[in-house]
Design an enzyme around this catalytic site. Structure first.
Site, PDB file in Angstrom:
ATOM      1  N   HIS A   1     118.773  22.673  69.057  1.00 42.68           N
ATOM      2  CA  HIS A   1     119.117  21.376  68.469  1.00 42.68           C
ATOM      3  C   HIS A   1     118.223  20.302  69.066  1.00 42.68           C
ATOM      4  CE1 HIS A   1     122.477  18.328  67.205  1.00 42.68           C
ATOM      5  NE2 HIS A   1     121.260  17.905  66.909  1.00 42.68           N
TER       6      HIS A   1
ATOM      7  N   GLU B   1     114.308  14.107  65.981  1.00 40.85           N
ATOM      8  CA  GLU B   1     114.368  14.513  67.385  1.00 40.85           C
ATOM      9  C   GLU B   1     113.256  13.858  68.205  1.00 40.85           C
ATOM     10  OE1 GLU B   1     116.810  16.412  68.958  1.00 40.85           O
ATOM     11  OE2 GLU B   1     117.775  15.972  67.039  1.00 40.85           O
TER      12      GLU B   1
ATOM     13  N   HIS C   1     114.601  11.148  70.817  1.00 40.57           N
ATOM     14  CA  HIS C   1     114.635  11.726  72.160  1.00 40.57           C
ATOM     15  C   HIS C   1     113.247  11.928  72.784  1.00 40.57           C
ATOM     16  CE1 HIS C   1     118.907  12.461  71.489  1.00 40.57           C
ATOM     17  NE2 HIS C   1     118.611  13.094  70.369  1.00 40.57           N
TER      18      HIS C   1
END
Length: 242
Positions: A70, A125, A129
């Site tokens: 993930h 993502e 992040h």
């Protein structure tokens, strides 16, 4: 007058530099305020079984045989920060073309199997992040960030950890949450986080998270399990790719 002129040219040169260095956010300094990483792997069948959309868009690619990634999330304490640290550093698919075939297997989007959905997931993502940990030399590019995630998936193979503990996907068998915790902790030496989901009166482990310091060394997770009921049985059903 000369002082004001020099100030003007200094500001002008700074503006030009900001425009030229497209991967540097001159207006919004990158926030590197984090103290550990959470590395999250998910069981695709649980993700799809608990999908709330009910529109059939959750699909497991045929080549997926294991727990998938993930994300790799820089995290401060028990918060969900930082996030979206450098909005001027865009995701560029061209940077990961040589690992994209691996990412489609080990870091796929499960929501749909379209090319656009995969790119949107990876873009999310990276922006949320990946841009928050570019202070680390091992993660200071889009390619390094995703390649490191792939390497961690091989190094911390959740499927093998569970198999070794006799926890295997089954349509009939059920397990305890402690079975999953202990299987991962036995192999890593550190406390993980479990994220559960429930649908049709069945509890499933959807994600298993392991924690690392800023050098990517394993540490105990301080965060609590998410949406898990300790005294409820856990279903761990086989993958059904389509």
């Amino acid at each position: 007058m000369l002082f004001r002129t020099n100030m003007f040219y200094g500001s002008f040169l700074s503006l030009c530099l900001c425009l030229v260095l497209s991967h540097v956010d001159c207006w919004n300094a990158t926030n590197y305020n984090y103290d550990h990483f959470i590395y999250t792997q998910q069981w695709p069948q649980s993700v799809c079984d608990c999908d709330e959309s009910n529109d059939g868009h959750c699909r497991i690619p045929q080549d997926v045989k294991t727990w998938t990634i993930h994300g790799l999330w820089p995290t401060l304490g028990k918060t969900e920060n930082p996030s979206y640290c450098n909005r001027s550093w865009p995701f560029e698919e061209s940077q990961i073309l040589n690992i994209e075939d691996k990412m489609e297997i080990y870091w796929p989007s499960l929501l749909t199997s379209s090319h656009n959905s995969r790119i949107s997931f990876w873009e999310h993502e990276w922006k949320k992040h990946g841009t928050c940990c570019t202070d680390m030399s091992s993660l200071n590019s889009e390619h390094k960030y995703f390649d490191t995630g792939l390497q961690l998936n091989r190094k911390y193979d959740i499927l093998s950890m569970l198999n070794d503990a006799k926890i295997v996907p089954s349509k009939t068998a059920t397990y305890k949450l402690d079975d999953f915790r202990e299987a991962v902790q036995k192999k890593t030496g550190h406390k993980p986080i479990l994220h559960c989901c429930k649908k049709d009166s069945k509890q499933r482990v959807q994600e298993i998270m392991i924690c690392m310091d800023k050098k990517l060394n394993l540490i105990d997770c301080k965060e609590e399990d998410e949406e898990c009921t300790n005294d409820a049985s856990v279903f761990y059903e086989p993958l059904n790719p389509w």
